[in-house]
Design a protein around this motif. Structure first.
Motif, PDB file in Angstrom:
ATOM      1  N   PHE A 187       8.736   8.296  10.278  1.00  0.00           N
ATOM      2  CA  PHE A 187       9.151   9.658  10.621  1.00  0.00           C
ATOM      3  C   PHE A 187       8.304  10.239  11.756  1.00  0.00           C
ATOM      4  CE2 PHE A 187       9.353  14.309   9.683  1.00  0.00           C
ATOM      5  CZ  PHE A 187      10.629  14.472  10.181  1.00  0.00           C
ATOM      6  N   PRO A 188       6.970  10.058  11.740  1.00  0.00           N
ATOM      7  CA  PRO A 188       6.216  10.475  12.926  1.00  0.00           C
ATOM      8  C   PRO A 188       6.713   9.801  14.200  1.00  0.00           C
ATOM      9  CG  PRO A 188       4.705  10.112  11.134  1.00  0.00           C
ATOM     10  CD  PRO A 188       6.062   9.690  10.643  1.00  0.00           C
ATOM     11  N   LEU A 189       7.118   8.563  14.083  1.00  0.00           N
ATOM     12  CA  LEU A 189       7.663   7.875  15.254  1.00  0.00           C
ATOM     13  C   LEU A 189       8.928   8.583  15.731  1.00  0.00           C
ATOM     14  CD1 LEU A 189       7.487   5.393  17.125  1.00  0.00           C
ATOM     15  CD2 LEU A 189       8.962   4.195  15.515  1.00  0.00           C
ATOM     16  N   ALA A 222      14.653   8.131  -3.458  1.00  0.00           N
ATOM     17  CA  ALA A 222      15.129   7.209  -4.477  1.00  0.00           C
ATOM     18  C   ALA A 222      14.022   6.273  -4.937  1.00  0.00           C
ATOM     19  CB  ALA A 222      16.298   6.400  -3.932  1.00  0.00           C
ATOM     20  N   ASP A 223      13.040   6.075  -4.110  1.00  0.00           N
ATOM     21  CA  ASP A 223      12.000   5.093  -4.425  1.00  0.00           C
ATOM     22  C   ASP A 223      10.716   5.541  -3.734  1.00  0.00           C
ATOM     23  OD1 ASP A 223      10.326   2.960  -4.683  1.00  0.00           O
ATOM     24  OD2 ASP A 223      11.872   1.457  -4.336  1.00  0.00           O
ATOM     25  N   GLU A 224       9.638   5.542  -4.491  1.00  0.00           N
ATOM     26  CA  GLU A 224       8.379   5.999  -3.904  1.00  0.00           C
ATOM     27  C   GLU A 224       7.953   5.153  -2.716  1.00  0.00           C
ATOM     28  OE1 GLU A 224       5.145   6.659  -6.661  1.00  0.00           O
ATOM     29  OE2 GLU A 224       6.588   7.448  -8.083  1.00  0.00           O
ATOM     30  N   LYS A 225       8.384   3.914  -2.709  1.00  0.00           N
ATOM     31  CA  LYS A 225       7.959   3.031  -1.619  1.00  0.00           C
ATOM     32  C   LYS A 225       8.514   3.490  -0.277  1.00  0.00           C
ATOM     33  CE  LYS A 225       6.988  -1.269  -3.959  1.00  0.00           C
ATOM     34  NZ  LYS A 225       7.643  -2.407  -4.570  1.00  0.00           N
ATOM     35  N   HIS A 226       9.653   4.183  -0.339  1.00  0.00           N
ATOM     36  CA  HIS A 226      10.236   4.653   0.912  1.00  0.00           C
ATOM     37  C   HIS A 226       9.302   5.597   1.637  1.00  0.00           C
ATOM     38  CE1 HIS A 226      14.532   3.830  -0.749  1.00  0.00           C
ATOM     39  NE2 HIS A 226      13.800   2.766  -0.633  1.00  0.00           N
ATOM     40  N   LEU A 227       8.501   6.273   0.854  1.00  0.00           N
ATOM     41  CA  LEU A 227       7.576   7.223   1.440  1.00  0.00           C
ATOM     42  C   LEU A 227       6.577   6.491   2.338  1.00  0.00           C
ATOM     43  CD1 LEU A 227       7.076  10.212   1.348  1.00  0.00           C
ATOM     44  CD2 LEU A 227       5.413   9.821  -0.446  1.00  0.00           C
ATOM     45  N   ALA A 228       6.166   5.307   1.895  1.00  0.00           N
ATOM     46  CA  ALA A 228       5.208   4.537   2.686  1.00  0.00           C
ATOM     47  C   ALA A 228       5.807   4.199   4.047  1.00  0.00           C
ATOM     48  CB  ALA A 228       4.830   3.265   1.931  1.00  0.00           C
ATOM     49  N   THR A 229       7.083   3.861   4.044  1.00  0.00           N
ATOM     50  CA  THR A 229       7.729   3.562   5.326  1.00  0.00           C
ATOM     51  C   THR A 229       7.856   4.828   6.162  1.00  0.00           C
ATOM     52  OG1 THR A 229       8.980   1.863   4.203  1.00  0.00           O
ATOM     53  CG2 THR A 229       9.758   2.525   6.374  1.00  0.00           C
ATOM     54  N   ALA A 230       8.314   5.894   5.501  1.00  0.00           N
ATOM     55  CA  ALA A 230       8.501   7.148   6.233  1.00  0.00           C
ATOM     56  C   ALA A 230       7.187   7.652   6.806  1.00  0.00           C
ATOM     57  CB  ALA A 230       9.114   8.203   5.322  1.00  0.00           C
ATOM     58  N   SER A 231       6.064   7.267   6.195  1.00  0.00           N
ATOM     59  CA  SER A 231       4.770   7.788   6.640  1.00  0.00           C
ATOM     60  C   SER A 231       4.493   7.425   8.095  1.00  0.00           C
ATOM     61  CB  SER A 231       3.657   7.268   5.741  1.00  0.00           C
ATOM     62  OG  SER A 231       3.390   5.921   6.035  1.00  0.00           O
ATOM     63  N   TRP A 232       5.023   6.326   8.541  1.00  0.00           N
ATOM     64  CA  TRP A 232       4.844   6.041   9.972  1.00  0.00           C
ATOM     65  C   TRP A 232       6.161   6.188  10.734  1.00  0.00           C
ATOM     66  CZ3 TRP A 232       7.770   2.114  11.970  1.00  0.00           C
ATOM     67  CH2 TRP A 232       8.275   1.171  11.064  1.00  0.00           C
ATOM     68  N   LEU A 252       3.496  18.010  15.573  1.00  0.00           N
ATOM     69  CA  LEU A 252       2.194  17.454  15.201  1.00  0.00           C
ATOM     70  C   LEU A 252       1.877  17.733  13.730  1.00  0.00           C
ATOM     71  CD1 LEU A 252      -0.021  18.190  18.333  1.00  0.00           C
ATOM     72  CD2 LEU A 252       1.271  16.148  17.739  1.00  0.00           C
ATOM     73  N   GLY A 253       2.231  18.923  13.279  1.00  0.00           N
ATOM     74  CA  GLY A 253       1.957  19.270  11.878  1.00  0.00           C
ATOM     75  C   GLY A 253       2.604  18.287  10.917  1.00  0.00           C
ATOM     76  N   PRO A 254       3.934  18.078  11.028  1.00  0.00           N
ATOM     77  CA  PRO A 254       4.586  17.113  10.141  1.00  0.00           C
ATOM     78  C   PRO A 254       4.000  15.706  10.279  1.00  0.00           C
ATOM     79  CG  PRO A 254       6.218  18.468  11.207  1.00  0.00           C
ATOM     80  CD  PRO A 254       4.899  18.833  11.819  1.00  0.00           C
ATOM     81  N   THR A 255       3.608  15.336  11.508  1.00  0.00           N
ATOM     82  CA  THR A 255       3.005  14.015  11.680  1.00  0.00           C
ATOM     83  C   THR A 255       1.753  13.901  10.817  1.00  0.00           C
ATOM     84  OG1 THR A 255       3.823  13.887  13.926  1.00  0.00           O
ATOM     85  CG2 THR A 255       1.991  12.454  13.364  1.00  0.00           C
ATOM     86  N   LEU A 256       0.922  14.931  10.864  1.00  0.00           N
ATOM     87  CA  LEU A 256      -0.313  14.890  10.073  1.00  0.00           C
ATOM     88  C   LEU A 256      -0.005  14.805   8.580  1.00  0.00           C
ATOM     89  CD1 LEU A 256      -2.495  17.460  12.011  1.00  0.00           C
ATOM     90  CD2 LEU A 256      -2.717  14.983  11.964  1.00  0.00           C
ATOM     91  N   VAL A 257       0.987  15.569   8.145  1.00  0.00           N
ATOM     92  CA  VAL A 257       1.325  15.548   6.717  1.00  0.00           C
ATOM     93  C   VAL A 257       1.853  14.169   6.307  1.00  0.00           C
ATOM     94  CG1 VAL A 257       2.891  16.465   4.968  1.00  0.00           C
ATOM     95  CG2 VAL A 257       1.752  18.005   6.545  1.00  0.00           C
ATOM     96  N   LEU A 258       2.693  13.602   7.173  1.00  0.00           N
ATOM     97  CA  LEU A 258       3.291  12.307   6.813  1.00  0.00           C
ATOM     98  C   LEU A 258       2.262  11.185   6.828  1.00  0.00           C
ATOM     99  CD1 LEU A 258       6.254  11.333   6.175  1.00  0.00           C
ATOM    100  CD2 LEU A 258       6.051  13.709   6.800  1.00  0.00           C
ATOM    101  N   ILE A 259       1.400  11.147   7.843  1.00  0.00           N
ATOM    102  CA  ILE A 259       0.419  10.056   7.826  1.00  0.00           C
ATOM    103  C   ILE A 259      -0.644  10.321   6.762  1.00  0.00           C
ATOM    104  CG2 ILE A 259       0.768   9.366  10.237  1.00  0.00           C
ATOM    105  CD1 ILE A 259      -1.815  10.763  10.913  1.00  0.00           C
ATOM    106  N   LEU A 296       0.887   3.724  14.727  1.00  0.00           N
ATOM    107  CA  LEU A 296       0.620   2.296  14.554  1.00  0.00           C
ATOM    108  C   LEU A 296      -0.319   2.079  13.359  1.00  0.00           C
ATOM    109  CD1 LEU A 296       1.380  -0.285  16.181  1.00  0.00           C
ATOM    110  CD2 LEU A 296      -0.941  -0.197  17.105  1.00  0.00           C
ATOM    111  N   LEU A 297      -1.386   2.864  13.333  1.00  0.00           N
ATOM    112  CA  LEU A 297      -2.341   2.738  12.225  1.00  0.00           C
ATOM    113  C   LEU A 297      -1.657   3.023  10.886  1.00  0.00           C
ATOM    114  CD1 LEU A 297      -5.698   4.335  13.402  1.00  0.00           C
ATOM    115  CD2 LEU A 297      -5.304   2.023  12.569  1.00  0.00           C
ATOM    116  N   ALA A 298      -0.865   4.097  10.878  1.00  0.00           N
ATOM    117  CA  ALA A 298      -0.177   4.475   9.640  1.00  0.00           C
ATOM    118  C   ALA A 298       0.768   3.367   9.203  1.00  0.00           C
ATOM    119  CB  ALA A 298       0.588   5.780   9.837  1.00  0.00           C
ATOM    120  N   GLY A 299       1.430   2.737  10.189  1.00  0.00           N
ATOM    121  CA  GLY A 299       2.346   1.651   9.868  1.00  0.00           C
ATOM    122  C   GLY A 299       1.622   0.472   9.241  1.00  0.00           C
ATOM    123  N   LEU A 300       0.491   0.088   9.857  1.00  0.00           N
ATOM    124  CA  LEU A 300      -0.270  -1.045   9.316  1.00  0.00           C
ATOM    125  C   LEU A 300      -0.760  -0.720   7.907  1.00  0.00           C
ATOM    126  CD1 LEU A 300      -2.351  -2.045  12.468  1.00  0.00           C
ATOM    127  CD2 LEU A 300      -0.438  -3.269  11.424  1.00  0.00           C
TER     128      LEU A 300
END
Lengths: 894, 82
Positions: A282-284, A270-280, A75-82, B60-64
């Motif tokens: 990696f929690p998944l 390699a790219d900051e944009k990857h972080l946006a993808t990882a934000s959801w 849960l902790g990493p999920t909170l940090v990532l989102i 889901l929210l984070a993805g959107l």
């Protein structure tokens, strides 16, 4: 039953595949076809090094022991990532702009590139990670042991330590091969990241497969499973709020501060944009990893014998059900978890150790070699390789010493709590410009010490490091210092340690930061870190052209020596028809340079070094050494600034004085103008009036006519005198005066002056003189000197307010110069006016009382400077006093 | 014509800033959701199911959000709009 040998073969085949994947990825990256490797998916999967064997095997054991609590670790990493928009985005940007190589580097760089901090964080990381590596080795050996049939004589012939040694050696080989293949300034390891991504897929797939088998194969589907969970002891334990919150926080902190997480999150990004993808994504991943943990634990508790180790349910449950293929898959999943963690941790730690401990030591030891000799890259690589081996050896040592009997979860949490001590310095460093080196140092040391005292050392068990008595009664029997109940607070040991160490860490961090004053480098770095989004455009990116040529020159100087390198660059630039020292980067030039460098360091190194710079990356070692230069430059710059500002203050002071004088002068001038017009007007008026009378009155008595004419004449004389004065002054000031020098007696001059000033008459000022001292023969323009004397005596006569005015004339020889003092017994001149009396038009008292226009002293000053002497006001004589000084040359022997 | 463009831009910028606010608030929502099981006390199957559902919802929210935020042009300096 799958045989041990077959398992070993499968394991080896898997390792070969991993090597191949890593090799393939390196090849593709080297060929520039790394688009696919830079996919956000690969980045996300590489983050899975968070899920170690501890989570793969240990989570189920944790759930079997303590219920749902295991999930806090995810849960902790999920909170940090989102919440990436808060911290991770900033961390990644800072990592890119500052070319951060590790978490120790980040802390050290933020706080003025302090290596002390780098060393402390490195030590903290090594101490915190070594048990964790031991844990991975242990899990691999344990999982191997599972496949050996109970009671078979085979296992006894296979030493578990030999397995651990083999695994450690294999990991070291892989890490050295792909982790230190090159010294990339960006510290990116495409091969390693790719292999880890593959492993991430394997472990997720394995866990999902085991979970699906358990839920649908053994549990009878989700509905049935829910009922089983409710009936199982797993669902009976109360959720402990303190641990729930504490562990969620701890895991959130760990995901930011664990060296391996920092490596994959920030350094390998390699790219900051990857972080946006990882934000959801990696929690998944984390959610999927934990989805079947509780079912596996519940079923494991049901079907396995009570003495079975719940930490190995993932393996033993399928094996118990005769699903050997599934068990093998689970084994590979666990193996992947363990190896990926160890590889990344070893890379991260070796980077830290070599950059913060080995290199500084080397540069210290060989101080001249650092600036001149160039073979530092090889040294860095070697240092890294040795560090990797060292880290793995330490892990193995810890595994051997600890005996590998503890519950897996305990070491994981201890390690988390250790590295979490970096959190205050990390977050403070990127969000608060006031955070200082001293604060970070205080916080880290405090937190580190408390963590060791309250959690790490007691974890070895009673009597190992801390005696049972110490644990129960505190040191020297001081109860409130008991390691696991500081200040008498009884809590869960982990929560207790996290609570106290972090609270006091933060306290020390803030008080240290607030108390000290940061150096220039610290403030610069602080501003760059905190305001990274405002300033990222200024990031020192390596661009084409000048920057590269300059970097090449910088590097060449380190290897060839400044003079030779500059001569070489100058020559090439001249050949290209350019001036200066920076030629265009042409293939010919690069080849030439490479050959030159190869003469000193060998062809391979020279090629690598040139390639590194031209290939748009930088010399991290060069930067390391530039740090010292930079700091020195900053210091020099700031001291220059200080000197400049002092100079400015001095100039400002002078300007202020000048301005005050100008203002006063301007007021005087206004006063003079109004006065001079008055002075001119008064005689003019009377002249006009009397001349009108003379013209218009026909029958005027002769005596009256004479009287009127005299008035006109006197007034005309007054006008003439005034105009003469002005003219005189203007002539003197323009330097057009010619001096008529002749010899004369000083006493004669004074006699003349006294007579001319009209002192002899009644009401005249009494002059006291010392004729004996005045008998000095001088050679000068006597008329001009007399004019000065007259002026001074007349002034005394005019302004001396004493009842019995008296003027002393004293002649003395001081410092080889002849000085004549005129001192009256009046009120003197106020201090504030002393600076102004020699200015033109100055008149201190009411203009009415004076006959002149305030030009007398100004004329005196001009005259004296023309004669080579001076006239000054002599303060401290009670009355007004003037000193006329004549140069020695004027003196003639009497 | 010009007016409409400006209106559109303002609306766009406003939306973007609110999206960032949302990205900042999402972990706060996550904390609240993840603390709720404490109120229940015992980790029954229902609690576990709730936790995973909340988790999935957050993802889901984070993805959107991340998709919308990625469409953004680079954040302007200062970036904390009204």
């Amino acid at each position: 039953m799958i045989t041990y040998d077959l398992l070993v073969a499968i394991c080896l085949a898997y390792v070969v595949v991993l090597f191949a994947v890593a090799f393939w990825a390196e090849r593709r990256a080297a060929a520039g076809r790394d688009n696919w490797l830079r996919a956000p998916l690969v980045y996300t999967l590489s983050l899975s090094v968070y899920c170690t064997a501890w989570t793969f095997y240990g989570a189920v054991g944790y759930a079997a022991r303590s219920g749902l609590e295991f999930v806090t670790i995810y849960l902790g990493p999920t909170l940090v990532l989102i919440g990436w928009w808060w911290t991770l985005r900033k961390l990644v940007r800072i990592g890119k702009t500052q070319r951060i190589t590790s978490i120790a580097d980040l802390i050290s760089s933020r706080y003025g590139k302090s290596n002390t901090l780098g060393v402390i964080v490195t030590l903290l990381a090594v101490v915190g990670t070594t048990p964790y590596i031991a844990l991975q080795l242990q899990s691999v050996t344990l999982s191997f042991a599972v496949f050996v049939p109970q009671g078979a004589g085979r296992w006894s012939s296979i030493d578990p330590n030999a397995t651990a040694v083999a695994v450690a050696a294999g990991l070291a080989l892989f890490t050295v091969l792909f982790g230190t293949r090159n010294l990339d300034a960006n510290e990116r390891h495409h091969g390693v990241v790719m292999a880890i991504a593959v492993e991430a897929v394997v472990k997720l797939f394995a866990l999902l497969a085991v979970g699906s088998f358990v839920v649908w194969g053994l549990g009878g589907g989700p509905g049935e499973m829910m009922a089983r969970i409710n009936a199982s002891p797993v669902a009976q334990d109360q959720i402990r709020a303190g641990r729930w919150i504490g562990l969620t926080f701890l895991s959130a902190a760990a995901v930011l501060t664990l060296p391996r997480m920092f490596q994959v999150l920030v350094v390998e990004n390699a790219d900051e944009k990857h972080l946006a993808t990882a934000s959801w994504a990696f929690p998944l991943y984390l959610m999927l990893m934990s989805l079947f943990v509780v079912p596996i634990a519940v079923i494991g508790l049901e079907v396995m014998p009570p003495q079975a180790n719940p930490d190995l349910f993932v393996l033993t449950v399928p094996l118990d059900q005769g699903r050997e293929l599934l068990a093998t898959l689970a084994f590979l999943g666990g193996f992947s978890s363990a190896t990926s963690m160890v590889i990344v941790a070893a890379i991260a730690l070796s980077t830290m150790v070599s950059n913060h401990i080995v290199m500084p030591l080397f540069l210290n030891w060989k101080s001249e070699g650092a600036t001149m000799s160039g073979d530092v890259r090889k040294l860095v690589l070697r240092a890294r390789r040795f560090s990797i081996a060292g880290v793995l050896f330490l892990g193995y040592l810890y595994y051997r010493l600890s005996g590998g009997s503890e519950a897996l979860a305990a070491i994981g949490l201890i390690s988390f709590a250790g590295v979490a001590q970096v959190l205050p310095a990390l977050l403070g460093g990127i969000f608060w410009r006031g955070a200082t080196r001293r604060g970070a140092l205080a916080g880290l040391v405090t937190g580190f010490a408390l963590w060791a005292y309250t959690l790490f050392l007691p974890s070895f068990g009673e009597g190992a490091v801390m005696s049972a008595r110490l644990l129960a009664e505190g040191p020297w029997g001081i109860g409130w210092l008991r390691p696991q109940a500081l200040f008498g607070v009884q809590m869960d040991p982990v929560v207790h340690a996290v609570f106290w160490s972090l609270i006091l860490n933060v306290l020390a961090f803030f008080s240290g930061s607030l108390a000290g004053f940061p150096g220039p480098m610290e403030r610069l770095q602080g501003a760059q870190f905190v305001n990274v989004f405002e300033r990222s455009a200024e990031g020192r990116a390596w661009t084409h052209g000048q920057a590269e040529a300059e970097d090449l020159l910088l590097m060449a100087q380190r290897i060839l020596g400044p003079a030779e390198a500059q001569a070489l660059f100058h020559r090439v630039a001249a050949d290209q028809g350019k001036g200066g020292y920076l030629p265009d980067i042409t293939p010919e030039f690069l080849q030439h340079l490479e050959r030159e460098l190869a003469g000193s360091v060998g062809a391979a190194t020279a090629h690598a070094m040139v390639g590194q710079i031209v290939g748009r990356s930088s010399v991290s070692v060069g930067d390391l050494m530039a740090v010292a230069d930079e700091t020195a430059q900053m210091m020099e710059y700031s001291s220059q600034l200080e000197a400049k500002s002092e100079e400015l203050a001095r100039t400002a002071r002078q300007l202020r004085e000048a301005n005050e004088k100008l203002t006063a002068l301007s007021i005087q001038k206004d006063a003079f103008l109004s006065q001079i017009s008055h002075e001119l007007r008064t005689p003019m008026t009377s002249i006009r009036a009397f001349s009108e009378i003379l013209i218009e009155t026909k029958n005027l008595a002769p005596e009256e006519r004479t009287r009127y004419s005299r008035v006109i004449h006197e007034e005309a004389l007054r006008l003439t005198r005034l105009l003469d004065d002005l003219l005189d002054l203007s002539v003197l000031e323009n330097g057009q005066v010619t001096l008529h020098e002749q010899a004369a007696d000083l006493s004669d001059l004074l006699d003349r002056a006294a007579a001319a000033a009209g002192c002899s008459g009644p009401g005249g000022i009494r002059i006291r003189r010392d004729p004996a001292r005045e008998r000095i023969r001088i050679f000068t323009d006597t008329d001009r000197l007399t004019q000065v004397f007259i002026n001074l005596i007349a002034n005394a006569q005019k302004y001396c307010a004493a009842e019995v005015p008296e003027l002393r004339v004293e002649v003395r020889e001081a410092g080889g110069r002849l000085a004549v003092d005129f001192i009256d017994n009046g009120a003197g001149i106020p201090r504030k006016s002393q600076a102004l009396i020699f200015e033109k038009f100055s008149r201190l008292t009411d203009p009415r009382s004076a006959g002149g226009a305030g030009l007398g002293l100004a004329i005196c000053r001009e005259v004296m400077s023309k004669l080579g002497g001076s006239i000054i006001y002599l303060p401290g004589q009670r009355g007004a006093a003037f000193r006329v000084t004549l140069p020695q040359a004027c003196r003639r022997a009497a | 014509m010009t007016r409409r463009t400006r209106l559109f831009l303002e609306r766009e910028g406003y939306r973007r800033r609110r999206l960032r606010d949302m990205a900042r608030l999402l972990p706060v929502l996550g904390i609240v959701l993840f603390l709720l099981p404490l109120l229940h006390g015992r980790p029954e199957a229902g609690v576990i199911a709730y936790l995973f559902l909340a988790w999935a919802g957050l993802i889901l929210l984070a993805g959107l959000l991340s998709r919308r935020l990625q469409e953004d042009p680079p954040a302007p300096p200062g970036e904390s709009g009204p």
